[in-house]
Design an enzyme around this catalytic site. Structure first.
Site, PDB file in Angstrom:
ATOM      1  N   SER A 114       0.810  -1.218   0.000  1.00  0.00           N
ATOM      2  CA  SER A 114       0.000   0.000   0.000  1.00  0.00           C
ATOM      3  C   SER A 114       0.841   1.264   0.000  1.00  0.00           C
ATOM      4  CB  SER A 114      -0.915   0.014   1.236  1.00  0.00           C
ATOM      5  OG  SER A 114      -0.140   0.013   2.412  1.00  0.00           O
ATOM      6  N   CYS A 115       2.163   1.117  -0.241  1.00  0.00           N
ATOM      7  CA  CYS A 115       3.011   2.294  -0.103  1.00  0.00           C
ATOM      8  C   CYS A 115       2.885   3.210  -1.299  1.00  0.00           C
ATOM      9  CB  CYS A 115       4.469   1.887   0.073  1.00  0.00           C
ATOM     10  SG  CYS A 115       5.191   1.166  -1.392  1.00  0.00           S
ATOM     11  N   GLY A 116       3.419   4.395  -1.169  1.00  0.00           N
ATOM     12  CA  GLY A 116       3.391   5.367  -2.247  1.00  0.00           C
ATOM     13  C   GLY A 116       3.916   6.698  -1.750  1.00  0.00           C
ATOM     14  N   GLU A 221       1.058   5.389  -6.675  1.00  0.00           N
ATOM     15  CA  GLU A 221       2.267   4.655  -7.019  1.00  0.00           C
ATOM     16  C   GLU A 221       2.119   3.913  -8.343  1.00  0.00           C
ATOM     17  OE1 GLU A 221       5.485   1.862  -4.746  1.00  0.00           O
ATOM     18  OE2 GLU A 221       3.366   1.387  -4.508  1.00  0.00           O
TER      19      GLU A 221
END
Length: 282
Positions: A114-116, A221
């Site tokens: 879930s990163c960005g 992302e």
């Protein structure tokens, strides 16, 4: 290496009946990405296509843009103190003259599914660092009917998902709807990195006449990765984030969300979709 899936015992309850049986689960393990011998990032991924994953990640980071930027990718022998190769550490070696980021403790990246990145600075960075601007890409025009066919075709290509029910997928299609490549992973961002990395290794960047179809939502992302690879159209079965829409508008990316059956929302770049003229209003 046969590490994509694993078997675990599970207690099943169906209509009040209890039974025990083995279940097939998708494997999740960390991958450390090193750049010219220095640790850069760690991501949780499904093993397989690790070299492509690392290369694709470095495309999105602006380090690699063409096959000539890449010298080699290797698993790090002796990755543990005991000298055991875990196949969970890869080193990407760039060609002479390729500019690389200043790797510090602050620069190291821990990525998750879930990163960005966030904020206006990130929008500016993607727009100014990509070497494959989608706004300047050759004309691409697809029909809503073609887009509507992509989710089912993506789902039909998810071989490991059929066994585990626990994987995201990303696929590349050409402008005629032909499936070019598909990858699966516990993280949708990893699946995209694997696609992009394989494309760079094959000398196929920029992907200027392709459509990227992803399961799940369209995060900032994923939009970033599409732009950095020169992909002009990103489609997702679920919603985009507000920052993904902002990035698409900033860079000229066509962004389609909620692509389900014959329905879809076009959030940016509608000029690449062959829309019928609107019916005259009475």
């Amino acid at each position: 290496m046969g590490r994509v899936t694993e078997r675990r015992k599970v207690v099943r309850i169906r209509d009040g009946v209890v039974s025990s049986r083995p279940d097939t689960l998708v494997t999740e393990e960390p991958l450390e990405i090193r750049l010219n011998g220095k640790p850069l990032a760690i991501t949780m991924r499904t093993p397989g296509d690790d070299f492509a994953l690392a290369v694709g990640f470095l495309v999105s980071e602006g380090v690699l843009a063409t096959a000539s930027d890449l010298r080699n990718v290797v698993y790090c022998a002796g990755a543990t103190a005991e000298g055991v190769n875990t196949y969970n550490v890869v080193d990407v070696q760039t060609a002479p003259g390729v500019r690389t980021p200043d790797i510090t403790l602050e620069r190291n990246v821990y990525t998750t599914s879930s990163c960005g990145l966030c904020g206006k600075a990130s929008l500016d960075a993607v727009r100014t660092t990509t070497r494959h601007p989608v706004a300047d890409s050759p004309p691409l025009r697809v029909t809503p009917e073609l887009l509507s066919s992509l989710p089912d075709r993506l789902r039909a290509s998810q071989r490991v998902f059929d066994r585990t029910g626990g994987l995201h997928a990303a696929a590349l299609f050409d402008e005629d709807g032909e499936l070019l490549d598909v990858r699966e992973d516990v993280g949708r961002h990893n699946a995209v990195d694997k696609l992009v990395g394989r494309a760079l290794q094959g000398g196929n960047l920029p992907l200027s006449r392709t459509v990227l179809m992803v399961s799940g939502r369209a995060s900032f992302e994923l939009a970033q990765k599409a732009v950095m690879a020169g992909i002009p159209l990103l489609a997702a079965v679920s919603a985009p984030s507000s920052l993904a829409v902002d990035l698409a508008a900033e860079t000229g990316l066509t962004l389609v969300g909620f692509l389900r059956g014959s329905s879809m929302n076009v959030y940016a770049g509608e000029d690449r979709i062959a829309l019928r003229a609107a019916a005259a209003q009475g």
